[in-house]
Design a protein around this motif. Structure first.
Motif: not given
Length: 142
Positions: A54-69
């Motif tokens: 679950i933590e890996q998925f959360r981290t990946a989602a935040l990294e993806y958000a950073g790429v978009i931003n």
């Protein structure tokens, strides 16, 4: 309009909101922008996800958000607009309301049609909710 929050999902409409601010900054050099991308929390049903997964998925989602931003930050930076990037997990409208208060934003500028996690299926429902629930003025960019 000096301290602005921009919910950014990378959609064409969100990019037009960024361009609006780039144009606006020509007459307001004191403009400061907070760019926020909200990803939904990963959902697991039953006991199919370990805490580390679950933590890996959360981290990946935040990294993806950073790429978009990063795209918005690049465009704003090229126009010499002060900006900060924020990546969060949660409900988009709830997080936008909280971010507007937390960062002292006097306006929310956003596109009218974004992209949900399933593509471009949610047409403007987030913008509609933000207009009705955020306590500061909201400028929608078509």
């Amino acid at each position: 309009m000096n301290n602005v929050l921009v919910p950014f999902d990378g959609s064409p409409s969100a990019k037009r909101a960024i361009q609006y601010l780039v144009d606006f900054a020509r007459s307001n050099p004191n403009l400061s922008v907070h760019v926020i991308n909200v990803q939904t929390e990963p959902t697991f049903f039953g006991n199919h996800g370990s805490p580390s997964m679950i933590e890996q998925f959360r981290t990946a989602a935040l990294e993806y958000a950073g790429v978009i931003n990063a795209e918005a930050v690049t465009l704003l930076g090229a126009a010499n607009i002060r900006c900060k990037s924020h990546e969060v997990l949660g409900d988009v409208v709830t997080e936008v309301i909280q971010a507007a208060a937390k960062y002292g934003c006097d306006t929310v500028v956003m596109g009218t049609r974004g992209m949900s996690n399933l593509g471009n299926l949610v047409m403007g429902s987030v913008a509609n909710r933000v207009v009705h629930e955020v306590p500061v003025p909201v400028l929608l960019v078509k």
